[in-house]
Design an enzyme around this catalytic site. Structure first.
Site, short mmCIF file in Angstrom:
data_model
loop_
_atom_site.label_atom_id
_atom_site.label_comp_id
_atom_site.label_asym_id
_atom_site.label_seq_id
_atom_site.Cartn_x
_atom_site.Cartn_y
_atom_site.Cartn_z
N CYS A 1 0.84 -1.21 0.00
CA CYS A 1 0.00 0.00 0.00
C CYS A 1 0.87 1.26 0.00
O CYS A 1 1.51 1.56 -1.00
CB CYS A 1 -0.97 -0.02 1.18
SG CYS A 1 -2.38 1.08 0.98
N HIS B 1 -3.84 -5.63 1.07
CA HIS B 1 -3.50 -6.01 2.45
C HIS B 1 -3.95 -7.44 2.73
O HIS B 1 -4.93 -7.92 2.15
CB HIS B 1 -4.21 -5.09 3.44
CG HIS B 1 -3.73 -3.68 3.42
ND1 HIS B 1 -2.59 -3.26 4.06
CD2 HIS B 1 -4.27 -2.57 2.85
CE1 HIS B 1 -2.44 -1.96 3.88
NE2 HIS B 1 -3.43 -1.52 3.14
#
Length: 513
Positions: free
Chosen positions: A338, A442
């Protein structure tokens, strides 16, 4: 809802409220009740994305698992995600409301309490019992007037309160008595008893202290809970990270060494819990460039302040150390998740001040790509296929960034589903030598098949035979059953049943999975 809700307060942060709530939820589920967790306001950088695409605190998602129900945004209507020492993004019922400093939020939150009660009422209509988690301490004098998590929520729900103290920190009797002393007479009446948590040793040595506490306060001690070691329950507070690094250097002689950069505003460190549970590898959260020396894998994790944390990497010398390691060691693997993925590119721009007052920063320059933070936040559950080994993964996206990549940059994952809808999209990037890759997804290491293949590849690079490889496997339900069993064995269950107006069984094991 037919039973009286129960609320867990603490004498301070990190006393074990979240774990106690998880254990109680599992107990009530085992006893045949429809139970749900609730926390009016949470402050955490570890979050979870629901099936509907809403964002809540990680603890409430775990507590929902303990209750054997799907997490919803009603379980945590307000989530605060700090992006600096003075500002936080406010998530209201799963969606971003905006960035606020403490003063603005304090002025706003009593008005937001209506949304909190709407969420609570929806849960209460669906379930027999709600287990509410408080935050910090209910006796913080400077916060009490504006509190919507502890006293105000207990009053609205007419909840019976149990006050938890952490004996492992020391001073548990003073903290329990002191908390009561700072509450009004009516507020004290709501507390139905104490739980002393994280005890190590012979409980008989506590008998005089317990008798004094009950005589002094007129409140019952429901139980003394032993310290639960090696819990594999995902946590949302970064307090636990310092504990995770607290082991001797001699114990770090593992087959694989993984260094996760301990960014100041690191988010979703639960991405690495599955790796942490592998007995043959050493995963550390590092904050010094010298700690990268023995790393086989370096991971730059997610962050709530990408520009600020990239600036930290540069000023601390960690960025230079990472680049040197990649340039001079052909075996080291670098991964960005991310915000960490965004840092691998050429530039990061934040024109709307979403995370930082700094509008632009140069990246590490490892990928030919540029990222701009947009006002719209993307929160999705996803399924994908990894383009390197063809393994299926499940995870979630949670980011403001929009990354534009050059056409010759290969994607790391092919997304096949978002929020349950089939599609074909590409995520992340991977270098031609396969040593550097990044993704917006994630939770990818939770997918066991992908994790096993990833670790075997590292062993292959290091020349380690796969015969020494035995991947960890555990059922979260086993952990929740363990917590529930421990609570049953150490809490006065008859008294707990009276508090919620329900007779409880003597079940000590066996979950609902």
């Amino acid at each position: 809802m037919t039973l009286r809700p129960i609320q867990i307060w603490g004498t301070g942060s990190d006393v074990g409220k979240s774990i106690i709530v998880s254990g109680l939820c599992r107990i009530f589920k085992q006893d045949g009740l429809s139970v749900a967790p609730f926390k009016a306001q949470n402050m955490a950088l570890n979050s979870f994305v629901t099936k509907e695409g809403g964002e809540i605190g990680r603890a409430q998602a775990e507590q929902a698992k303990a209750s054997c129900i799907a997490p919803t945004t009603d379980m945590n209507p307000i989530l605060l995600k700090p992006s600096s020492d003075r500002k936080a993004q406010v998530i209201l019922q799963g969606k971003p409301l905006g960035n606020m400093d403490a003063l603005r939020y304090t002025k706003s939150k009593l008005g937001l309490f209506k949304k909190v009660t709407e969420s609570y009422d929806r849960l209460a209509r669906k379930h027999d019992l709600i287990v509410i988690e408080g935050a910090g301490s209910p006796a913080e004098i400077n916060l009490k007037k504006h509190d919507i998590v502890n006293l105000k929520m207990a009053e609205y729900a007419d909840a019976a309160v149990l006050l938890v103290g952490d004996i492992d920190k020391g001073g548990v009797f003073a903290s329990l008595c002191g908390t009561l002393a700072l509450l009004t007479k009516d507020e004290r009446k709501r507390i139905k008893g104490f739980i002393i948590n994280k005890f190590r040793g012979d409980k008989r040595l506590l008998s005089s202290g317990l008798k004094f506490l009950e005589k002094k306060t007129g409140k019952k001690v429901l139980g003394v809970i032993p310290y639960l070691k090696d819990l594999k329950i995902q946590q949302e507070d970064s307090v636990c990270l310092d504990k995770r690094n607290d082991f001797k250097k001699s114990e770090r002689r593992k087959l694989i060494n993984i260094a996760v950069i301990g960014l100041p505003y690191m988010s979703n460190f639960t991405d690495f819990d599955a790796l942490k549970n592998e007995s043959f590898l050493d995963l550390r959260y590092v904050r010094e460039k010298s700690e990268l020396n023995s790393a086989d894998v370096i991971i730059i994790p997610g962050t709530k302040n990408t520009i600020g944390d990239l600036r930290y990497l540069k000023t601390s010398g960690i960025a230079k150390a990472i680049l040197s390691k990649i340039e001079n060691n052909s075996e080291v693997i670098l991964i960005g998740i991310c915000g960490g993925f965004q840092m691998l590119g050429e530039t990061i721009k934040d024109p709307h001040g979403i995370e930082s007052s700094q509008k632009e920063i140069k990246g590490l320059g490892l990928f030919n790509m540029k990222t701009t933070l947009t006002k719209h936040k993307k929160t999705y559950q996803v399924k994908a296929i990894d383009t390197l080994w063809g393994k299926n993964i499940s995870g979630y996206e949670i980011h403001h960034g929009r990354t534009l990549k050059s056409k010759n940059l290969n994607a790391r994952f092919k997304i096949t589903k978002r929020q349950g809808a089939s599609l074909e999209a590409y995520d992340g990037a991977i270098s031609k030598n396969r040593r550097i890759w990044g993704t917006y997804i994630h939770g990818l290491f939770d997918s066991r098949d992908f994790r096993q293949t990833f670790l075997k590849e590292i062993m292959k690079i290091k020349g380690i035979k796969h015969s020494r490889f035995k991947s960890a496997s555990f059922r979260p339900d086993d952990e929740f059953d363990r917590i529930a069993r421990t609570l049953r064995e150490n809490i006065d269950m008859d008294y707990l049943g009276k508090i919620i107006n329900r007779t409880l069984t003597g079940i000590k094991k066996g979950g609902e999975g």
